[in-house]
Scaffold this active site. Structure first.
Site, mmCIF file in Angstrom:
data_model
loop_
_atom_site.group_PDB
_atom_site.id
_atom_site.type_symbol
_atom_site.label_atom_id
_atom_site.label_comp_id
_atom_site.label_asym_id
_atom_site.label_seq_id
_atom_site.Cartn_x
_atom_site.Cartn_y
_atom_site.Cartn_z
ATOM 1 N N LYS A 153 42.040 59.645 27.593
ATOM 2 C CA LYS A 153 40.616 59.314 27.535
ATOM 3 C C LYS A 153 40.193 58.603 28.814
ATOM 4 O O LYS A 153 40.934 57.779 29.351
ATOM 5 C CB LYS A 153 40.346 58.442 26.304
ATOM 6 C CG LYS A 153 38.861 58.191 26.025
ATOM 7 C CD LYS A 153 38.671 57.432 24.721
ATOM 8 C CE LYS A 153 37.205 57.159 24.423
ATOM 9 N NZ LYS A 153 37.013 56.442 23.138
ATOM 10 N N SER A 231 33.617 58.782 20.136
ATOM 11 C CA SER A 231 33.671 58.783 21.595
ATOM 12 C C SER A 231 34.961 59.377 22.154
ATOM 13 O O SER A 231 35.015 59.704 23.342
ATOM 14 C CB SER A 231 33.484 57.363 22.132
ATOM 15 O OG SER A 231 34.601 56.551 21.861
ATOM 16 N N SER A 255 36.301 55.928 16.461
ATOM 17 C CA SER A 255 36.470 56.993 17.452
ATOM 18 C C SER A 255 37.894 57.489 17.650
ATOM 19 O O SER A 255 38.145 58.249 18.588
ATOM 20 C CB SER A 255 35.876 56.559 18.788
ATOM 21 O OG SER A 255 34.478 56.715 18.750
#
Length: 556
Positions: A153, A231, A255
């Site tokens: 990420k 997210s 998330s």
């Protein structure tokens, strides 16, 4: 000192002093007021700052290299390396059936074919990853992550690679070192394949800073309106779409668990502090949780065991009970050929969890029935704690906003445009008074005390209908698939556990996955279309845009 559990002992969650976790939570809330959060720009990290990560924090962990970590690939998956789980790919690499560079190339081929549709990555590090894969062929074997391509990420620092958090504020930020958890994964032999799309500053589904939708759900690639999760959308789509073996996410308000449920993955949000947050762009100091998104419980255990542990650069990670053998916990237990729970387990069922006739309700009913049929698993009804709706509702949940706004105040004072479409929540946090924040911290401790006393006095794990309550108090959760809708969209469930009880949660998911095959399902490939450049332009133009009002509704 809490003992490390063995196969014969009760898992850690049964012997932990719950009051100690309450005390840590209270101390963490106090620490949040002491200027503990430093942002990249304010820290001067864009220059050649020294790494805060000590050698012990990122050293090789031989505990991962155990027999339980390896599984020979299924016959049905043998012909396609991108179908393999970590444990299957690790078996193939360990037995010299495939080289790391060959495994990597299989993923790069899929990225070339389907990334223009999925838009899961901010950057694909093809050259860097290929170099790493070739070097691993000449180095000592490092365990089940040796040669495994991972999606990271884009709020995790990666040495020399842009780390933008999909925001205007950090669009030019290139960290000079890896986040602790990334360094730990690399120390185990993992390959950073690329940095994934995310919600701007980790607030919503993946979009550009101006709200333009990017990443789609891998199960409905032609329908961008299908929710791909929170997210950590980019990582979820990369793993579900077979463009990476596994990946990392962060969770402040769902998330990790939400994208896992939305895209047929198994994701773990660990207990606060179990994984270091050092080198991750923050959202909310007392709620940010790094963790893995994977294809099954075994893979999630391998990832989490590599990422977890104390780190001198993050006080939240220090002084915790030792990390148990999560890989063994995620290995189904059989006795005379019959499946049994690894430990006797009471699953708490909250009121209304499986009520109704919807597809989700039917999947939940089937999940509970499957668990009830496994030896040494018991379903027990548990009540909502006192004042549950009040303590988990919007008013108290919003006290997280000042924590995110405070370290960003210099940016808020200088140029609001840097926050893009998500600016409203940052302004709301800046305007919430001190009295409201203090009251919220007291409410959080009361909520935690009631969860521990009124729910976990009756059960070992508890079903969840929303990740928010356990995000508020820092307790662990696991998400995993339990079915599909008639339209082919995944249905998942979430279980919550006691402090540091990730082993218990993994054992439940592993037992369920031993008697079901939802986790083996993969989405069909996106339809073939025009050349890559044309597909990228068309997809971007047709995916819509989140407004400031949408972001307020969706924000973590």
């Amino acid at each position: 000192m809490t003992p490390t559990p063995t196969e014969e002992q009760q898992p850690l969650d049964r012997v932990l002093d719950r009051r100690a976790f309450l005390a840590r939570t209270a101390a963490l809330a106090a620490t949040a007021t002491a200027g503990a959060v430093v942002l990249p720009g304010l820290a001067g990290a864009a220059t050649a700052a020294p790494s805060p990560i000590s050698a012990p924090a990122a050293k090789y962990n031989p505990e991962l290299d155990r027999g339980a970590a390896y599984n020979k690939p299924r016959e049905s998956a043998m012909g396609d390396p991108t179908e393999w789980t970590i444990s299957e790919a690790a078996w193939m690499i360990r037995h010299n059936k495939i080289a790391p560079v060959e495994l990597l190339q299989a993923y790069l081929d899929r990225i070339a074919a389907y990334e223009p549709t999925y838009q899961a990555f901010n950057i694909v590090l093809a050259e860097q990853a290929t170099k790493a894969a070739r070097q691993l062929a000449n180095r000592p074997y490092r365990g089940p992550l040796h040669g495994i391509p991972l999606a990271i990420k884009d709020n995790y620092y990666t040495d020399g690679v842009p780390t933008t958090a999909n925001s205007y504020l950090f669009q030019d930020f290139v960290p000079p070192y890896d986040a602790t958890s990334v360094a730990k994964l690399i120390a185990q032999g993992a390959i950073v394949l690329g940095k994934t799309q995310m919600g701007p500053l980790a607030t919503t589904r993946a979009t550009r800073p101006n709200g333009e939708v990017t990443t789609v759900n891998a199960w409905t690639p032609t329908n961008p309106s299908t929710n791909p999760g929170g997210s950590s959308t980019g990582t979820a789509t990369a793993v579900a779409g077979r463009m990476a073996t596994s990946g990392t996410g962060t969770q402040t308000g769902g998330s990790i668990t939400s994208p896992s449920n939305a895209q047929n993955l198994t994701g773990v949000k660990p207990t606060m502090g179990r994984v270091s947050l050092a080198g991750i762009i923050p959202l909310t100091y007392t709620r940010d949780h790094p963790g893995p998104l994977a294809r099954d419980a075994k893979d999630a255990a391998i990832m989490l065991m590599a990422m977890a542990g104390p780190d001198p650069a993050d006080p939240r990670s220090q002084g915790l009970p030792p990390v148990p053998n999560l890989i063994n916990a995620a290995t189904p237990r059989y006795d005379g050929g019959s499946l049994r729970m690894r430990w006797k387990t009471r699953i708490g069922v909250l009121p209304g969890f499986a009520d109704g006739s919807s597809e989700t309700a039917a999947a939940r009913q089937a999940f509970l029935a499957a668990m009830a049929d496994i030896a040494e698993c018991t379903l027990v009804e548990v009540p909502f704690p006192d004042e549950w709706s009040l303590l988990t509702g919007g008013s108290f949940n919003n006290v997280r906003l000042p924590e995110r706004s405070e370290p960003f105040m210099p940016y808020l004072r200088s140029d609001l445009r840097g926050f893009g479409v998500s600016v409203t929540s940052w302004l709301s946090g800046a305007l919430l008074g001190a009295n409201g924040w203090v009251t919220g911290q007291r409410a959080k401790l009361l909520l935690l005390e009631r969860i521990l006393d009124q729910i976990f006095s009756e059960c070992d794990v508890v079903v969840q209908t929303s990740p928010v309550p356990f995000d508020i108090v820092g307790l662990p959760e696991i998400a995993f698939p339990i079915g599909f809708t008639a339209a082919g969209v995944p249905i998942g469930t979430i279980l919550g556990g006691q402090p540091y009880a990730e082993d218990r949660l993994l054992s439940v998911a592993a037992a369920y996955q031993a008697v079901t095959d939802w986790h083996w399902q993969r989405p069909p490939n996106p339809p073939d279309a025009a050349p890559a450049a044309a597909r990228t332009t068309a997809a971007t133009a047709s995916r819509g845009r989140l407004t400031a009002e949408d972001v307020v509704e969706l924000t973590q």
